[in-house]
Design a protein around this motif. Structure first.
Motif, PDB file in Angstrom:
ATOM      1  N   TYR A  11       0.786  -1.242   0.000  1.00  0.00           N
ATOM      2  CA  TYR A  11       0.000   0.000   0.000  1.00  0.00           C
ATOM      3  C   TYR A  11       0.815   1.288   0.000  1.00  0.00           C
ATOM      4  CZ  TYR A  11       0.700  -0.312   5.112  1.00  0.00           C
ATOM      5  OH  TYR A  11       1.241  -0.425   6.373  1.00  0.00           O
ATOM      6  N   HIS A  12       2.131   1.235   0.151  1.00  0.00           N
ATOM      7  CA  HIS A  12       2.921   2.464   0.086  1.00  0.00           C
ATOM      8  C   HIS A  12       2.954   3.016  -1.347  1.00  0.00           C
ATOM      9  CE1 HIS A  12       4.501   1.230   4.040  1.00  0.00           C
ATOM     10  NE2 HIS A  12       4.869   2.483   4.170  1.00  0.00           N
ATOM     11  N   PRO A  13       3.078   4.345  -1.511  1.00  0.00           N
ATOM     12  CA  PRO A  13       3.296   4.893  -2.857  1.00  0.00           C
ATOM     13  C   PRO A  13       4.644   4.429  -3.390  1.00  0.00           C
ATOM     14  CG  PRO A  13       3.579   6.600  -1.174  1.00  0.00           C
ATOM     15  CD  PRO A  13       3.020   5.403  -0.471  1.00  0.00           C
ATOM     16  N   PHE A  14       4.745   4.237  -4.697  1.00  0.00           N
ATOM     17  CA  PHE A  14       5.969   3.633  -5.228  1.00  0.00           C
ATOM     18  C   PHE A  14       7.163   4.579  -5.121  1.00  0.00           C
ATOM     19  CE2 PHE A  14       5.473   5.928  -9.210  1.00  0.00           C
ATOM     20  CZ  PHE A  14       6.715   5.876  -9.830  1.00  0.00           C
ATOM     21  N   LEU A  15       6.927   5.885  -4.956  1.00  0.00           N
ATOM     22  CA  LEU A  15       8.013   6.852  -4.779  1.00  0.00           C
ATOM     23  C   LEU A  15       8.316   7.102  -3.302  1.00  0.00           C
ATOM     24  CD1 LEU A  15       7.092   9.416  -7.583  1.00  0.00           C
ATOM     25  CD2 LEU A  15       8.946   7.739  -7.606  1.00  0.00           C
ATOM     26  N   ASP A  16       7.823   6.245  -2.441  1.00  0.00           N
ATOM     27  CA  ASP A  16       8.067   6.366  -1.002  1.00  0.00           C
ATOM     28  C   ASP A  16       9.549   6.597  -0.723  1.00  0.00           C
ATOM     29  OD1 ASP A  16       7.020   5.669   1.899  1.00  0.00           O
ATOM     30  OD2 ASP A  16       8.872   4.523   1.608  1.00  0.00           O
ATOM     31  N   ALA A  17       9.834   7.535   0.190  1.00  0.00           N
ATOM     32  CA  ALA A  17      11.225   7.920   0.439  1.00  0.00           C
ATOM     33  C   ALA A  17      12.072   6.744   0.896  1.00  0.00           C
ATOM     34  CB  ALA A  17      11.270   9.041   1.474  1.00  0.00           C
ATOM     35  N   ARG A  18      11.562   5.927   1.808  1.00  0.00           N
ATOM     36  CA  ARG A  18      12.345   4.810   2.315  1.00  0.00           C
ATOM     37  C   ARG A  18      12.487   3.705   1.265  1.00  0.00           C
ATOM     38  NH1 ARG A  18      13.947   2.573   7.262  1.00  0.00           N
ATOM     39  NH2 ARG A  18      14.015   0.300   7.358  1.00  0.00           N
ATOM     40  N   ASP A  49       1.717  12.316  -1.215  1.00  0.00           N
ATOM     41  CA  ASP A  49       0.633  12.968  -0.471  1.00  0.00           C
ATOM     42  C   ASP A  49      -0.722  12.369  -0.804  1.00  0.00           C
ATOM     43  OD1 ASP A  49       0.355  13.879  -3.046  1.00  0.00           O
ATOM     44  OD2 ASP A  49      -0.025  15.967  -2.495  1.00  0.00           O
ATOM     45  N   GLY A  50      -0.730  11.243  -1.524  1.00  0.00           N
ATOM     46  CA  GLY A  50      -1.977  10.568  -1.867  1.00  0.00           C
ATOM     47  C   GLY A  50      -2.620  11.024  -3.156  1.00  0.00           C
ATOM     48  N   THR A  51      -2.025  11.996  -3.850  1.00  0.00           N
ATOM     49  CA  THR A  51      -2.595  12.494  -5.095  1.00  0.00           C
ATOM     50  C   THR A  51      -2.452  11.460  -6.208  1.00  0.00           C
ATOM     51  OG1 THR A  51      -2.010  14.765  -4.514  1.00  0.00           O
ATOM     52  CG2 THR A  51      -2.491  14.328  -6.832  1.00  0.00           C
ATOM     53  N   PRO A  52      -3.533  11.111  -6.909  1.00  0.00           N
ATOM     54  CA  PRO A  52      -3.403  10.192  -8.047  1.00  0.00           C
ATOM     55  C   PRO A  52      -2.519  10.804  -9.132  1.00  0.00           C
ATOM     56  CG  PRO A  52      -5.707  10.488  -7.406  1.00  0.00           C
ATOM     57  CD  PRO A  52      -4.927  11.523  -6.674  1.00  0.00           C
ATOM     58  N   GLY A 227       6.215  17.054   6.617  1.00  0.00           N
ATOM     59  CA  GLY A 227       5.394  15.848   6.499  1.00  0.00           C
ATOM     60  C   GLY A 227       3.910  16.125   6.417  1.00  0.00           C
ATOM     61  N   ASN A 228       3.137  15.059   6.656  1.00  0.00           N
ATOM     62  CA  ASN A 228       1.676  15.151   6.606  1.00  0.00           C
ATOM     63  C   ASN A 228       1.163  15.996   7.761  1.00  0.00           C
ATOM     64  OD1 ASN A 228       1.567  13.366   4.428  1.00  0.00           O
ATOM     65  ND2 ASN A 228       1.489  11.592   5.776  1.00  0.00           N
ATOM     66  N   MET A 229       0.116  16.749   7.490  1.00  0.00           N
ATOM     67  CA  MET A 229      -0.560  17.484   8.548  1.00  0.00           C
ATOM     68  C   MET A 229      -2.055  17.347   8.310  1.00  0.00           C
ATOM     69  SD  MET A 229       0.161  21.279  10.047  1.00  0.00           S
ATOM     70  CE  MET A 229       1.631  20.771  10.923  1.00  0.00           C
ATOM     71  N   GLU A 230      -2.614  16.274   8.879  1.00  0.00           N
ATOM     72  CA  GLU A 230      -4.034  15.994   8.700  1.00  0.00           C
ATOM     73  C   GLU A 230      -4.579  15.397   9.984  1.00  0.00           C
ATOM     74  OE1 GLU A 230      -4.857  12.859   5.991  1.00  0.00           O
ATOM     75  OE2 GLU A 230      -3.081  11.725   6.510  1.00  0.00           O
ATOM     76  N   GLY A 231      -5.788  15.758  10.340  1.00  0.00           N
ATOM     77  CA  GLY A 231      -6.381  15.206  11.556  1.00  0.00           C
ATOM     78  C   GLY A 231      -5.431  15.382  12.725  1.00  0.00           C
ATOM     79  N   LYS A 232      -5.206  14.299  13.471  1.00  0.00           N
ATOM     80  CA  LYS A 232      -4.277  14.369  14.598  1.00  0.00           C
ATOM     81  C   LYS A 232      -2.834  14.346  14.130  1.00  0.00           C
ATOM     82  CE  LYS A 232      -7.210  12.411  18.216  1.00  0.00           C
ATOM     83  NZ  LYS A 232      -7.336  11.350  19.238  1.00  0.00           N
ATOM     84  N   LYS A 233      -2.576  13.665  13.002  1.00  0.00           N
ATOM     85  CA  LYS A 233      -1.214  13.552  12.524  1.00  0.00           C
ATOM     86  C   LYS A 233      -0.737  14.918  12.038  1.00  0.00           C
ATOM     87  CE  LYS A 233       1.756  10.599   9.746  1.00  0.00           C
ATOM     88  NZ  LYS A 233       1.811   9.452   8.830  1.00  0.00           N
ATOM     89  N   GLY A 234       0.250  15.463  12.716  1.00  0.00           N
ATOM     90  CA  GLY A 234       0.716  16.792  12.364  1.00  0.00           C
ATOM     91  C   GLY A 234       0.199  17.848  13.302  1.00  0.00           C
ATOM     92  N   SER A 235      -0.877  17.559  14.028  1.00  0.00           N
ATOM     93  CA  SER A 235      -1.376  18.447  15.073  1.00  0.00           C
ATOM     94  C   SER A 235      -1.560  19.878  14.579  1.00  0.00           C
ATOM     95  CB  SER A 235      -0.420  18.420  16.273  1.00  0.00           C
ATOM     96  OG  SER A 235      -0.199  17.113  16.708  1.00  0.00           O
ATOM     97  N   ARG A 236      -2.364  20.046  13.539  1.00  0.00           N
ATOM     98  CA  ARG A 236      -2.527  21.372  12.940  1.00  0.00           C
ATOM     99  C   ARG A 236      -3.073  22.396  13.927  1.00  0.00           C
ATOM    100  NH1 ARG A 236      -6.637  20.848   8.077  1.00  0.00           N
ATOM    101  NH2 ARG A 236      -5.713  18.805   7.824  1.00  0.00           N
ATOM    102  N   GLU A 237      -3.982  21.948  14.792  1.00  0.00           N
ATOM    103  CA  GLU A 237      -4.533  22.907  15.746  1.00  0.00           C
ATOM    104  C   GLU A 237      -3.468  23.374  16.731  1.00  0.00           C
ATOM    105  OE1 GLU A 237      -7.452  24.270  15.399  1.00  0.00           O
ATOM    106  OE2 GLU A 237      -7.706  23.013  13.623  1.00  0.00           O
ATOM    107  N   ASN A 279       4.822  25.654   2.459  1.00  0.00           N
ATOM    108  CA  ASN A 279       5.665  25.395   1.288  1.00  0.00           C
ATOM    109  C   ASN A 279       5.074  24.346   0.363  1.00  0.00           C
ATOM    110  OD1 ASN A 279       7.702  26.905   2.831  1.00  0.00           O
ATOM    111  ND2 ASN A 279       9.112  26.097   1.313  1.00  0.00           N
ATOM    112  N   GLY A 280       4.153  23.518   0.889  1.00  0.00           N
ATOM    113  CA  GLY A 280       3.606  22.431   0.100  1.00  0.00           C
ATOM    114  C   GLY A 280       4.592  21.270  -0.002  1.00  0.00           C
ATOM    115  N   TRP A 281       4.223  20.281  -0.812  1.00  0.00           N
ATOM    116  CA  TRP A 281       5.073  19.097  -0.986  1.00  0.00           C
ATOM    117  C   TRP A 281       6.179  19.410  -1.980  1.00  0.00           C
ATOM    118  CZ3 TRP A 281       4.460  14.983   2.145  1.00  0.00           C
ATOM    119  CH2 TRP A 281       3.278  14.946   2.894  1.00  0.00           C
ATOM    120  N   VAL A 282       7.391  19.084  -1.607  1.00  0.00           N
ATOM    121  CA  VAL A 282       8.546  19.416  -2.436  1.00  0.00           C
ATOM    122  C   VAL A 282       9.309  18.138  -2.791  1.00  0.00           C
ATOM    123  CG1 VAL A 282       8.739  21.664  -1.321  1.00  0.00           C
ATOM    124  CG2 VAL A 282      10.123  19.758  -0.466  1.00  0.00           C
TER     125      VAL A 282
END
Length: 406
Positions: A11-18, A49-52, A227-237, A279-282
């Motif tokens: 399930y990882h994206p094929f360009l996954d950093a690791r 980032d999950g973008t198709p 990294g990701n900042m969504e819901g709890k992950k990234g703690s945007r609030e 900065n967005g995804w770089v």
């Protein structure tokens, strides 16, 4: 002839950093012939980032940066892969008849390198069927990025957790090497399987070659989040709360490299639009350039007491900050806290559940003691140079593969 390696991905994206940018590319550089079997979702590969990805990589099989990529539809693999939870007698007839296992077997590789619980199950099928049908003994690696099932997570029922864990231990009996990402996770595996060969390969980046020591000679402070900042992950609030407090007290900026994932959005209050920079995804290789004007790296892990994976976590961003000389500020969590205290390369809030005010107080204290920040920054970079850079991890990766070739 070069040994053939097949990366097996559920399930990882094929360009996954690791998986792609570090492990696959490093193995290719070492002279191995590397193929990856990777999933499509709704017909498309997807970005980090999950973008198709709709404008390229459309062929079922293609080569990217010298690595052969073979794709399959994840939807068609889901049901048979989930047969891992059934009795073992069901595995061969119903579980191993999935596109991930079948495509990987066709590669006739020497070593199969799996990256998730379900791709490990696919790998067990590969190992058994290659022996049964072709008389070939292949080697199997389980690259455990995290503990599945998480021994503490409330998202599992006890029955489900027990079943997952029993099947994991059964599969580990057929694994030739486990790779994992922290000393704590390695210890967990060895507590259950003392004879299991386990190597730690941290989620660290290559050394930033353009790095220059930070002077910390200005009156401001820029905090970075990667990294990701969504819901709890990234703690945007919490990021917004920290910024709301700090910008009223001193020259403060918050810089986000990454942010929201596909289908999500990260909205900034109007009065903080000049304080929080998105900065967005770089591109992975440009991260050091984006961190040059940052002073501190921030990680907040919520619900640490309800997740052993969080307590044991040493995430990509942690090493990315250190690589670029950014001291890390984090709430209490077993692995990161131990690392920071050992190497004096950051600041630990003395709470498992830290508030924006807790972080703001710590940042104000650091902003008023730039010499302390400078020492922590130097320690951060030095420990990467001596022990933890990807160049050091490559040596460990090569060692694992050499052991399997003996």
């Amino acid at each position: 002839m070069a040994k053939k390696i097949c990366m097996v991905v559920a399930y990882h994206p094929f360009l996954d950093a690791r998986i792609f940018k570090k492990e696959a590319k490093s193995l290719q550089k070492m002279g191995y012939d590397v193929t990856m079997i990777v999933p499509r979702k709704k017909g498309h590969l997807f970005d980090i980032d999950g973008t198709p990805i709709k404008d390229r990589f459309r062929h079922k099989i293609f080569t990217h940066e010298g690595i052969k990529i073979i794709t399959y539809h994840s939807e068609s693999a889901r049901t048979p892969l989930n047969k891992v939870l059934n009795d073992e007698v069901v595995w061969e007839n119903q579980g191993f008849n999935n596109p991930l296992t079948q495509l990987a077997m066709k590669q006739d590789a020497d070593i199969y390198h799996t990256h998730e619980y379900l791709s490990l199950f696919a790998g067990i099928g590969i190992k058994r069927l290659m022996k049964k049908r072709k008389g070939k003994d292949v080697k199997l690696i389980y690259d455990s990025h995290e503990l599945i099932p998480d021994p503490l997570s409330p998202s599992y029922t006890e029955e489900h957790r027990k079943n997952l864990q029993e099947k994991l231990f059964l599969m580990l009996d057929e694994v030739d090497y486990v790779i994992t990402v922290s000393e704590s996770i390695k210890s967990w595996y060895l507590s259950h399987k003392p004879d299991l060969p386990v190597e730690i390969i941290y989620n660290s980046p290559p050394l930033a070659r353009s790095y220059k020591p930070k002077a910390y000679d200005t009156d401001g402070l820029t905090v970075c989040y990667e990294g990701n900042m969504e819901g709890k992950k990234g703690s945007r609030e919490k990021m917004i709360g920290i910024s709301d407090i700090c910008f009223k007290k001193f020259n403060f900026r918050f810089k986000v490299i990454g942010g929201s994932r596909f289908g999500d959005s990260l909205e900034i209050p109007h009065h903080l639009e000049d304080v929080i920079k998105l900065n967005g995804w770089v591109d992975y290789h440009t991260i050091p350039a984006h961190m040059k004007d940052a002073d501190v790296g921030w990680i907040d892990l919520e619900d640490v007491e309800q997740s052993l994976n969080l307590a044991y976590s040493l995430p990509n961003k942690f090493f990315s900050y250190l690589n670029n000389g950014l001291p890390v500020i984090v709430n209490q969590s077993h692995a990161m806290e131990a690392f920071i205290r050992k190497h004096q390369c950051g600041f630990v809030i003395g709470k498992k559940e830290a508030t924006p005010a807790d972080y703001a107080d710590a940042l104000l204290s650091l902003q008023q003691d730039k010499q302390r920040l400078k020492r922590m920054s130097q320690n951060a970079r030095q420990v990467m140079e001596r022990l933890y850079s990807w160049e050091k991890m490559e040596e460990r990766l090569l060692y694992v593969y050499q052991q399997l070739e003996k």
